[in-house]
Design an enzyme around this catalytic site. Structure first.
Site, PDB file in Angstrom:
ATOM      1  N   CYS A  87      26.182  13.361 -34.990  1.00 58.52           N
ATOM      2  CA  CYS A  87      26.658  12.591 -33.837  1.00 58.52           C
ATOM      3  C   CYS A  87      27.438  11.348 -34.240  1.00 58.52           C
ATOM      4  CB  CYS A  87      25.485  12.215 -32.942  1.00 58.52           C
ATOM      5  SG  CYS A  87      24.423  13.620 -32.538  1.00 58.52           S
ATOM      6  N   HIS A 117      27.448   7.130 -28.538  1.00 60.88           N
ATOM      7  CA  HIS A 117      27.162   8.564 -28.549  1.00 60.88           C
ATOM      8  C   HIS A 117      26.361   8.910 -27.307  1.00 60.88           C
ATOM      9  CE1 HIS A 117      25.477  12.401 -29.405  1.00 60.88           C
ATOM     10  NE2 HIS A 117      24.303  11.944 -29.751  1.00 60.88           N
ATOM     11  N   ASN A 147      25.042  16.293 -24.098  1.00 57.64           N
ATOM     12  CA  ASN A 147      25.143  15.744 -25.453  1.00 57.64           C
ATOM     13  C   ASN A 147      25.953  16.722 -26.295  1.00 57.64           C
ATOM     14  OD1 ASN A 147      24.688  15.148 -28.178  1.00 57.64           O
ATOM     15  ND2 ASN A 147      22.576  14.515 -27.866  1.00 57.64           N
TER      16      ASN A 147
END
Length: 333
Positions: free
Chosen positions: A123, A258, A289
């Site tokens: 990420c 993120h 996500n």
């Protein structure tokens, strides 16, 4: 007499020219996922802020998503594709161990024979890629670079896993980075804490799967551990990035962390004491996500919805598997 080597130097400064995005074709609401995890739409919304997430068709790969996002970024940048001389792809979901996603994408978008390589910082991958593009251009190793975060996480998710499966989506975000007369990318604060590598990552290896010793490897996480680390430790990194850039939180126009979890994003903003004028990326609500793709996807959406942010400063920070992190302040195109 020893011959003198030539060591190149490049532009004094760099900036991001444009963003591009590609999202999975299908919107997947919470109701479609709650059966295998014995949960509810309300539970997912309360814990993550996600209402729906995007996932790609079975025959769409992370490579396809990356190429689409890169093509848009290049077109918007005004830089001819054949002048792109570096393509950097951040991903954990390349459908093959090799060749790299980047080499294939470089060819698809017309940047062949650009230097091309993939990086795996989960990420934090996009922030890592921007840092490397900035360094390559200022060192004279490249003139224009495309940085892409791309993921098809639906290929590496166990639908019955309650720790992370309902969080994940598919997509890609890209930027074109090039020389600038003024600073457009601040210093990157990056690092890792591999001692906590088991907190989030794959639960098995491909070798174990090959040998019949384990099922298909999928992502898992220790939610409370990741939450505490993201909120308390990453806020320190974000503050360092702001300080290193020579600005204060009041100078920011946008904050794009993120897109891990809406509760993390909200607590993050609270701890940073951001003024109300700062627009916060909350793309997770409808995209999910998307790991390395989440920062450019969220920024792309912010610029679409808030064109007045153009020319403003944005703090972006990525953090994830392997407890790898990276943050920098950038000038929005």
């Amino acid at each position: 007499m020893t011959p003198q080597l030539i060591q190149p130097t490049g532009a004094a400064h760099t900036r991001i020219y444009a963003y591009g995005a590609a999202r999975g074709e299908n919107a997947v609401p919470n109701e479609d996922l709650i059966g295998p995890i014995d949960s509810s739409d309300e539970w997912i919304r309360q814990r993550t802020g996600i209402v729906t997430r995007v996932r790609a068709e079975a025959d769409t790969t992370a490579i396809d998503l990356a190429a689409d996002a890169a093509a848009e970024a290049i077109e918007r940048s005004g830089v001819p594709a054949d002048e792109i001389d570096a393509v950097i792809v951040a991903t954990i979901s390349n459908p093959k161990q090799t060749p790299s996603v980047s080499a294939i994408v470089a060819d698809r978008v017309g940047a062949n024979p650009a230097a091309a390589y993939d990086l795996n910082a989960a990420c934090a991958g996009f922030a890592y890629g921007v840092a490397q593009a900035d360094a390559l251009i200022r060192a004279g190793a490249a003139h224009y670079a495309v940085v892409i975060g791309t993921e098809k996480l639906s290929d590496i998710v166990d639908p019955s896993d309650r720790s992370i499966s309902f969080l994940l989506g598919d997509g890609a975000g890209a930027v074109v980075v090039g020389p600038s007369e003024t600073p457009g990318i601040g210093p990157t604060i990056w690092g890792s804490d591999g001692s906590k590598a088991d907190a989030v990552g794959m639960n098995h290896t491909l070798t174990e799967f090959r040998d019949g010793a384990a099922p298909w490897p999928t992502l898992r996480q220790e939610g409370p551990t990741v939450f505490r680390w993201a909120v308390w430790e990453m806020v320190k990194v974000a503050r360092q990035a702001i300080e290193a850039a020579g600005i204060t939180p009041d100078d920011l126009a946008a904050f794009v962390p993120h897109q891990a979890n809406m509760r993390i994003i909200d607590e993050f903003a609270k701890q940073l004491k951001l003024p109300e004028s700062v627009v916060i990326g909350r793309d997770i609500e409808t995209t999910g996500n998307t790991s390395a793709a989440s920062i450019p996807l969220a920024t792309h959406r912010l610029l679409e919805e808030h064109p007045e942010l153009s020319g403003g400063l944005a703090l972006q920070i990525g953090f994830g598997a392997g407890l790898v992190f990276g943050a920098q302040v950038v000038v929005l195109p």
